[in-house]
Design a protein around this motif. Sequence first.
Motif, PDB file in Angstrom:
ATOM      1  N   VAL A 125     117.239  55.329   9.535  1.00 16.84           N
ATOM      2  CA  VAL A 125     116.925  56.543  10.292  1.00 16.84           C
ATOM      3  C   VAL A 125     117.790  56.586  11.543  1.00 16.84           C
ATOM      4  O   VAL A 125     117.826  55.618  12.323  1.00 16.84           O
ATOM      5  N   ILE A 126     118.486  57.690  11.742  1.00 17.96           N
ATOM      6  CA  ILE A 126     119.257  57.881  12.972  1.00 17.96           C
ATOM      7  C   ILE A 126     118.476  58.797  13.903  1.00 17.96           C
ATOM      8  O   ILE A 126     118.012  59.873  13.498  1.00 17.96           O
ATOM      9  N   THR A 127     118.341  58.382  15.158  1.00 19.55           N
ATOM     10  CA  THR A 127     117.738  59.230  16.184  1.00 19.55           C
ATOM     11  C   THR A 127     118.350  58.883  17.525  1.00 19.55           C
ATOM     12  O   THR A 127     118.798  57.748  17.748  1.00 19.55           O
ATOM     13  N   ASP A 128     118.423  59.855  18.403  1.00 18.08           N
ATOM     14  CA  ASP A 128     118.854  59.590  19.773  1.00 18.08           C
ATOM     15  C   ASP A 128     117.613  59.238  20.586  1.00 18.08           C
ATOM     16  O   ASP A 128     116.516  59.747  20.326  1.00 18.08           O
ATOM     17  N   THR A 129     117.786  58.374  21.564  1.00 15.56           N
ATOM     18  CA  THR A 129     116.642  57.946  22.368  1.00 15.56           C
ATOM     19  C   THR A 129     116.366  58.874  23.545  1.00 15.56           C
ATOM     20  O   THR A 129     115.552  58.537  24.408  1.00 15.56           O
ATOM     21  N   VAL A 130     117.021  60.029  23.612  1.00 13.22           N
ATOM     22  CA  VAL A 130     116.639  61.026  24.613  1.00 13.22           C
ATOM     23  C   VAL A 130     115.144  61.294  24.507  1.00 13.22           C
ATOM     24  O   VAL A 130     114.407  61.267  25.492  1.00 13.22           O
ATOM     25  N   TYR A 131     114.690  61.572  23.302  1.00 11.67           N
ATOM     26  CA  TYR A 131     113.269  61.703  23.011  1.00 11.67           C
ATOM     27  C   TYR A 131     112.794  60.637  22.023  1.00 11.67           C
ATOM     28  O   TYR A 131     111.620  60.275  21.998  1.00 11.67           O
ATOM     29  N   GLY A 132     113.700  60.139  21.212  1.00 15.90           N
ATOM     30  CA  GLY A 132     113.321  59.268  20.113  1.00 15.90           C
ATOM     31  C   GLY A 132     112.827  57.902  20.510  1.00 15.90           C
ATOM     32  O   GLY A 132     112.261  57.182  19.677  1.00 15.90           O
ATOM     33  N   PHE A 133     112.991  57.518  21.793  1.00 16.43           N
ATOM     34  CA  PHE A 133     112.515  56.202  22.220  1.00 16.43           C
ATOM     35  C   PHE A 133     111.030  56.023  21.921  1.00 16.43           C
ATOM     36  O   PHE A 133     110.580  54.915  21.585  1.00 16.43           O
ATOM     37  N   ALA A 134     110.253  57.092  22.028  1.00 17.02           N
ATOM     38  CA  ALA A 134     108.811  56.984  21.814  1.00 17.02           C
ATOM     39  C   ALA A 134     108.479  56.739  20.355  1.00 17.02           C
ATOM     40  O   ALA A 134     107.437  56.147  20.045  1.00 17.02           O
ATOM     41  N   VAL A 135     109.343  57.186  19.437  1.00 14.63           N
ATOM     42  CA  VAL A 135     109.140  56.901  18.022  1.00 14.63           C
ATOM     43  C   VAL A 135     109.542  55.462  17.720  1.00 14.63           C
ATOM     44  O   VAL A 135     108.817  54.722  17.049  1.00 14.63           O
ATOM     45  N   VAL A 136     110.702  55.056  18.228  1.00 12.17           N
ATOM     46  CA  VAL A 136     111.217  53.711  17.961  1.00 12.17           C
ATOM     47  C   VAL A 136     110.246  52.650  18.473  1.00 12.17           C
ATOM     48  O   VAL A 136     109.933  51.673  17.781  1.00 12.17           O
ATOM     49  N   VAL A 137     109.751  52.840  19.689  1.00 13.23           N
ATOM     50  CA  VAL A 137     108.908  51.814  20.297  1.00 13.23           C
ATOM     51  C   VAL A 137     107.543  51.730  19.615  1.00 13.23           C
ATOM     52  O   VAL A 137     106.880  50.681  19.673  1.00 13.23           O
ATOM     53  N   GLU A 189     102.543  59.043  15.516  1.00 11.79           N
ATOM     54  CA  GLU A 189     102.263  59.440  14.134  1.00 11.79           C
ATOM     55  C   GLU A 189     103.540  59.470  13.304  1.00 11.79           C
ATOM     56  O   GLU A 189     103.543  59.099  12.112  1.00 11.79           O
ATOM     57  N   ILE A 190     104.640  59.924  13.901  1.00 13.93           N
ATOM     58  CA  ILE A 190     105.920  59.918  13.186  1.00 13.93           C
ATOM     59  C   ILE A 190     106.312  58.484  12.836  1.00 13.93           C
ATOM     60  O   ILE A 190     106.746  58.194  11.711  1.00 13.93           O
ATOM     61  N   ALA A 191     106.163  57.581  13.791  1.00 15.72           N
ATOM     62  CA  ALA A 191     106.495  56.175  13.540  1.00 15.72           C
ATOM     63  C   ALA A 191     105.628  55.604  12.426  1.00 15.72           C
ATOM     64  O   ALA A 191     106.117  54.870  11.552  1.00 15.72           O
ATOM     65  N   LYS A 192     104.355  55.962  12.442  1.00 12.99           N
ATOM     66  CA  LYS A 192     103.442  55.481  11.398  1.00 12.99           C
ATOM     67  C   LYS A 192     103.869  55.992  10.018  1.00 12.99           C
ATOM     68  O   LYS A 192     103.840  55.246   9.023  1.00 12.99           O
ATOM     69  N   THR A 229     104.201  47.130  22.969  1.00 10.07           N
ATOM     70  CA  THR A 229     105.288  48.084  22.796  1.00 10.07           C
ATOM     71  C   THR A 229     104.772  49.483  22.504  1.00 10.07           C
ATOM     72  O   THR A 229     105.112  50.442  23.192  1.00 10.07           O
ATOM     73  N   ALA A 230     103.943  49.618  21.490  1.00 12.29           N
ATOM     74  CA  ALA A 230     103.504  50.948  21.053  1.00 12.29           C
ATOM     75  C   ALA A 230     102.806  51.715  22.160  1.00 12.29           C
ATOM     76  O   ALA A 230     102.952  52.938  22.267  1.00 12.29           O
ATOM     77  N   ARG A 231     102.053  51.025  23.004  1.00 10.69           N
ATOM     78  CA  ARG A 231     101.345  51.678  24.104  1.00 10.69           C
ATOM     79  C   ARG A 231     101.956  51.344  25.467  1.00 10.69           C
ATOM     80  O   ARG A 231     101.378  51.672  26.511  1.00 10.69           O
ATOM     81  N   GLY A 232     103.096  50.671  25.451  1.00  7.81           N
ATOM     82  CA  GLY A 232     103.792  50.382  26.702  1.00  7.81           C
ATOM     83  C   GLY A 232     103.087  49.389  27.596  1.00  7.81           C
ATOM     84  O   GLY A 232     103.362  49.341  28.799  1.00  7.81           O
ATOM     85  N   ALA A 253      97.983  63.424  26.016  1.00  3.29           N
ATOM     86  CA  ALA A 253      98.321  63.267  24.592  1.00  3.29           C
ATOM     87  C   ALA A 253      99.805  63.038  24.354  1.00  3.29           C
ATOM     88  O   ALA A 253     100.235  62.872  23.206  1.00  3.29           O
ATOM     89  N   THR A 254     100.619  63.037  25.421  1.00  6.24           N
ATOM     90  CA  THR A 254     102.047  62.817  25.278  1.00  6.24           C
ATOM     91  C   THR A 254     102.313  61.527  24.506  1.00  6.24           C
ATOM     92  O   THR A 254     101.698  60.500  24.788  1.00  6.24           O
ATOM     93  N   PHE A 255     103.217  61.624  23.541  1.00  2.78           N
ATOM     94  CA  PHE A 255     103.646  60.513  22.676  1.00  2.78           C
ATOM     95  C   PHE A 255     102.675  60.223  21.533  1.00  2.78           C
ATOM     96  O   PHE A 255     102.954  59.344  20.725  1.00  2.78           O
ATOM     97  N   SER A 256     101.556  60.947  21.445  1.00  4.61           N
ATOM     98  CA  SER A 256     100.681  60.746  20.283  1.00  4.61           C
ATOM     99  C   SER A 256     101.372  61.215  19.004  1.00  4.61           C
ATOM    100  O   SER A 256     101.240  60.578  17.944  1.00  4.61           O
ATOM    101  N   THR A 257     102.108  62.317  19.075  1.00  6.12           N
ATOM    102  CA  THR A 257     102.841  62.800  17.905  1.00  6.12           C
ATOM    103  C   THR A 257     103.918  61.804  17.493  1.00  6.12           C
ATOM    104  O   THR A 257     104.113  61.540  16.295  1.00  6.12           O
ATOM    105  N   GLU A 258     104.610  61.244  18.475  1.00  4.63           N
ATOM    106  CA  GLU A 258     105.662  60.273  18.171  1.00  4.63           C
ATOM    107  C   GLU A 258     105.094  59.023  17.501  1.00  4.63           C
ATOM    108  O   GLU A 258     105.734  58.431  16.615  1.00  4.63           O
TER     109      GLU A 258
END
Length: 561
Positions: free
Chosen positions: A460-472, A445-448, A88-91, A438-443
């Motif tokens: 935590v509420i987030t929209d998955t427009v961008y937030g999918f990368a944090v959730v996953v 870190e946020i998840a961590k 999941t984390a790395r798809g 490096a895309t999604f490396s920041t996300e």
Amino acid sequence: MRLRLLSDRQCKWLVYVTMVTAYLAVGYWLQVRNGFILGDALSRVQASESVLYSRDPHLAAIGFIFTPLTAMLEIPVMLLSPFFPDLTARGFAGSVMSAVFMAGAVVQIFATGSDRGLPRAYTVTITALFALNPMIVFYGSNGMSEAPFIFFMTWAVRRLILWMTDDDVHHLVAAGGIALGLAYLTRYDAVGTVAAAGLLVGATTYLRAREAPRIRRALLDLLLVSLPGAAAFVGWAATSWLITGDAFGQFSSQYGNSAILKQSGGAAATSFTGGLAFAAVCITLLAPTLLPIALWAGVARRHSPHRGVLAVPVLMYGAVLAFQTYTFATGATFPFLRFYIAAIPLASTLAMLAVPEGRLTEPKRRGRHAPPTAAAAPYRSRVGYVAVAMLAAVAVPVAARGMMSPHYAPQEYALGAVLSPDPDSVSPQKAVERRIVATFSTEREIAKYLDSLDLPDSSVITDTVYGFAVVVASENPQIFVVPSDPDFVELLNDPSAHGIKYLLSVPPSGRGASDALNQRYPTLYDTGSDVATLELEIPNDGDSQPDWRLYRVHDPVNPMA
């Protein structure tokens, strides 16, 4: 063991196992080792994860912007994600799906040659050129929808070629009843192919059936091959409309392509003719010798009783290319090289049909309107085989070069930062390549960070427009409230009363304008909208990714806390 000593069945298994292993290895190297993950692939992984592991697991969490099959195919792999978090984390779950289906497409290309009784060496050569084309390798390993779509298309095309040869109705059942229906549930591109298959089969049956009732027979065959795809079209639209209110979310939703193009300032064609020119260049980059191979095939088959088989790949793959060309030229989709990937199996299939064939595969039930079987030539010169193989081979280096173009291949060219890393380079292109990788490396870190807070579910509420990368990337996806949750709007409207701890927000510009948090609280990103206080601001290291702000929701008992 020499390949010519193996049976066709053994060769197919050898090809499949070899290519699954190769594509899995490339996917692991790209996504797990180097973090090169495409956004659409990761968002599908997050949708699949939500079906099983979200705070409210349900099948509708798979979403209705994309057609559903790609994400659904990843669900069985998700069962292993508690043991292998990188799925999941790395798809990497997407890589597993892609490898399985692209290897299947390679087998279908091989079988197209073995069905025709072609020399084993030639069949293996064309198959290898298809399998090792850099675009096929990349999309056979990165979790995008191209792999299952190409598999279903190559399967349908192969079975229709067989039907044109022997009139066996089993091929129509396989091509239309299974392959084309599943192709539409994989990508919207198949809608034109479903129609093209129906017209081809209906017209062929009508011309073959010399006695009455010709029209009824043609109509029955047309329905047999196209009705399942039409049913998939109607069924998916109806399901989407009943659950979301949008029958075609990809085109009408705030999360669909049209909305994304508008939000991002427009990346579509500047004009209709400009769009046509762009598409023509992309097709040429992926299949530079397509026209010479097609002409060679036409000349070689001009006296064959089976010359009609050439219409199958031309119409079927041509419908996909025409659909993509038209939608881009009219400003409905993006300038992506991958949208024209159907040119590669088209050229490979034509290469299998451009040379003298041997003994054809025996049908299970030869139809009464099958054309006469041509006798295999007693001697077949190698010149034609070598010439066509050389034409097909040109595509490999040309496609590799095309993938390095930022203009025509904006999703692929950053592979240069992985294939030839140069950390000391200060060139603008290398800098952009590094940001894409490096895309999604920041996300992550946020998840961590959020995982380290040991939050309860629904925090935590987030929209998955961008937030999918944090959730996953999170080890505990149950802490997130996302739009696919039935109570998302209720909790968003009054987060403090429902125990929400944080709002994870993005700027209200570009695609962020469609973010549900920004639509509900227009000043959230700037001020907290009087419902939350800024706790963290997280600059983003990735390309085209937003800077995040994490807001702590006010305590309902002590609003200033």
